[in-house]
Structures are given as C-alpha cells and as structure tokens.
Design a protein around this motif. Structure first.
Motif, mmCIF file in Angstrom:
data_model
loop_
_atom_site.group_PDB
_atom_site.id
_atom_site.type_symbol
_atom_site.label_atom_id
_atom_site.label_comp_id
_atom_site.label_asym_id
_atom_site.label_seq_id
_atom_site.Cartn_x
_atom_site.Cartn_y
_atom_site.Cartn_z
ATOM 1 N N ARG A 164 0.857 -1.185 0.000
ATOM 2 C CA ARG A 164 0.000 0.000 0.000
ATOM 3 C C ARG A 164 0.886 1.226 0.000
ATOM 4 N NH1 ARG A 164 0.222 2.051 5.110
ATOM 5 N NH2 ARG A 164 0.874 0.595 6.759
ATOM 6 N N ALA A 181 4.226 0.408 -3.510
ATOM 7 C CA ALA A 181 3.166 1.169 -4.156
ATOM 8 C C ALA A 181 3.434 2.653 -3.926
ATOM 9 C CB ALA A 181 1.803 0.783 -3.592
ATOM 10 N N GLY A 223 -2.067 7.149 -7.760
ATOM 11 C CA GLY A 223 -2.650 6.049 -8.500
ATOM 12 C C GLY A 223 -2.298 4.688 -7.958
ATOM 13 N N ALA A 224 -1.609 4.644 -6.812
ATOM 14 C CA ALA A 224 -1.160 3.380 -6.215
ATOM 15 C C ALA A 224 -0.477 2.499 -7.253
ATOM 16 C CB ALA A 224 -2.323 2.644 -5.555
ATOM 17 N N ASN A 225 0.471 3.107 -7.950
ATOM 18 C CA ASN A 225 1.259 2.354 -8.928
ATOM 19 C C ASN A 225 2.249 1.439 -8.231
ATOM 20 O OD1 ASN A 225 0.416 4.952 -10.343
ATOM 21 N ND2 ASN A 225 1.272 3.786 -12.045
ATOM 22 N N ASN A 226 2.408 0.251 -8.769
ATOM 23 C CA ASN A 226 3.455 -0.639 -8.288
ATOM 24 C C ASN A 226 4.773 -0.323 -8.986
ATOM 25 O OD1 ASN A 226 1.607 -2.086 -6.702
ATOM 26 N ND2 ASN A 226 1.145 -3.507 -8.361
ATOM 27 N N ASP A 237 1.033 8.266 -15.402
ATOM 28 C CA ASP A 237 1.160 7.770 -14.030
ATOM 29 C C ASP A 237 2.302 6.764 -13.871
ATOM 30 O OD1 ASP A 237 -0.364 5.894 -15.550
ATOM 31 O OD2 ASP A 237 -1.126 4.987 -13.707
ATOM 32 N N HIS A 238 3.010 6.460 -14.942
ATOM 33 C CA HIS A 238 4.139 5.524 -14.861
ATOM 34 C C HIS A 238 5.486 6.198 -15.081
ATOM 35 C CE1 HIS A 238 2.082 1.538 -14.644
ATOM 36 N NE2 HIS A 238 1.067 2.329 -14.962
ATOM 37 N N ASP A 265 0.698 -2.462 -17.228
ATOM 38 C CA ASP A 265 -0.768 -2.408 -17.231
ATOM 39 C C ASP A 265 -1.368 -3.269 -18.333
ATOM 40 O OD1 ASP A 265 -0.536 -0.667 -15.142
ATOM 41 O OD2 ASP A 265 -1.437 1.058 -16.150
ATOM 42 N N HIS A 297 -0.480 -2.235 -11.084
ATOM 43 C CA HIS A 297 -1.304 -1.781 -9.966
ATOM 44 C C HIS A 297 -1.853 -3.021 -9.272
ATOM 45 C CE1 HIS A 297 -1.663 2.398 -11.645
ATOM 46 N NE2 HIS A 297 -1.613 1.734 -12.789
ATOM 47 N N GLY A 298 -2.038 -2.932 -7.968
ATOM 48 C CA GLY A 298 -2.771 -3.959 -7.250
ATOM 49 C C GLY A 298 -2.005 -5.234 -6.971
#
Length: 235
Positions: A8, A27, A31-34, A82-83, A172, A214-215
């Motif tokens: 998170r 993260a 955008g909670a990007n990994n 966002d990356h 993605d 993400h996620g």
C-alpha cells in the motif's frame, strides 16, 4: 515473512528472495502504482520497473537493494503519465540508463526531459549483473507496452523458489481478472488479448508469477481458465 505482493502507498516494501535475484515491490503515488526493484544477488546490480511517482520513496527502495545505489537501468513499461512521474529525479540521482518499448520510447524520453531511451522490441534481453530479463511486447494498452520475464534457475536453494519458474512484470497489460484497458477499441483489445495469449499464456506455465502495474499479484495458473471469458466480454 513470506512474500504475498500486498503493498500500500506509504507502507513497507514487500521482499521476495530468489536464488539469483531479490524482487522488491512498493506502491507509490495517487494512482497506487506498483514499482519493482530487481537486484542481482551476485553483483548487486539493479533494475527498476516503472519510476512512477514519489522519487524519494523509489530512491530509498534502491538503497534498500544496494546501499551504494547501484541502479543500472529503469524500464518504463508504457508511456502513460502515471508511470513516468519520478523518472527525471531517479535518473538524475542514480545515473541509470532508461529503456522502454520502441513505440512508446519518444513519449517516455520526453517525460524524462529528453533522456536517451533504449528502444526495446519483442525478444530483446536486458542484462543486469548476472541476470537476464526477456522483453515481451504486449501491444494494445499502448502501442509500445512491454513486459519483462525473469526465469529462475533450474536448481534452486530457497524455500519460495520453483525450478525454472518465470517472474513476469506486466505493467498495465495483464492483471488479476483481465488484460489492461484499451479505451473501448475492439482492435486494440483484440491485439492485446492475442499478444497476451500467444506471447504469455502459450509460452509460460501455470507457475509463472505475474507482477502487475497496480494492485495484487497473480499467477498464470489462476488466470488461464478465464481467457475465453475475457474475449467474450470484450474488455
């Protein structure tokens, strides 16, 4: 603690130790990007997948892997804003090289203030110390989206390892439950699903671990039964 891949924003790094490599996941950003740091255990050389946001957090991640901040390469999986938000700072501090899919490279280079970009094509390899990662082009989310495949050695000595298992960093293009967004465009969706089927599911086995942009993580074994349903629903 065993690796779960659950992270998170603002939370601790998830660490996975393999025979030849260590994978670290965090993260970042709204955008909670990994972002993933892959460290060669023998040489200390490192590769960062997606300098998405929060450069201070990502630079701290690099130091977790190597106190000397030995970052060889940043790979941007695709050109979306966002990356790429931390590219300028991470490249400036570390001196790392930048790589992206050929058809996204111009946009990624512009986001990095004109930094030179190695233009990756399907089947290319990236060497990081003693590690070799294969480039898998997955067209559709963007024209130049790429994944990276890292294969474990056949002989392993750590509890979490599976001989020969592939670790796939998909950006993605592939998530738990489906492929990435394609803007409602049937042609783009068809291209992405075809690439994912032919270049991922037809090549790699069910033990393959998927690290998305993400996620949560997933495996090909968990997703394979749903490929036909993904095509039928059209997204």
């Amino acid at each position: 603690m065993s690796y779960t891949g659950d992270v998170r924003v603002g939370g601790p790094t998830a660490v996975r130790e393999l025979d030849d490599a260590v994978v670290r996941k965090v993260a970042v950003g709204p955008g909670a990007n990994n972002a993933y740091l892959v460290t060669c255990r023998r040489s200390g050389a490192q590769l960062l997948v997606d300098a998405a946001a929060d450069p201070d957090r990502l630079l701290a991640l690099v130091r977790e892997g190597s106190p000397a901040a030995r970052l060889a390469t940043v790979v941007t999986t695709h050109r979306h804003a966002d990356h790429v938000g931390a590219l300028v700072s991470v490249l400036a501090v570390t001196g790392a090289d930048l790589a992206a899919g050929a058809d996204d490279a111009d946009a990624v280079g512009a986001a990095a203030d004109g930094a030179p970009v190695r233009r990756l094509v399907h089947g290319d390899t990236l060497t990081v110390g003693h590690l070799v990662l294969e480039v898998v082009a997955l067209r559709g989310h963007t024209p130049g989206s790429v994944a990276l495949a890292l294969r474990e050695p056949e002989h392993v000595h750590v509890p979490d390892a599976v001989p020969g298992r592939v670790h796939l960093f998909t950006g993605d293009s592939l998530f738990p439950g489906g492929v990435g967004a394609t803007g409602g465009d049937p042609e783009r969706f068809g291209q992405l699903l075809t690439d994912v089927r032919e270049r991922v599911f037809d090549r790699f086995d069910d033990a393959t671990w998927v690290y998305p942009g993400h996620g949560a993580d997933t495996t090909l074994g968990a997703e394979r039964p749903h490929l036909d349903a993904w095509r039928a629903r059209g997204w």
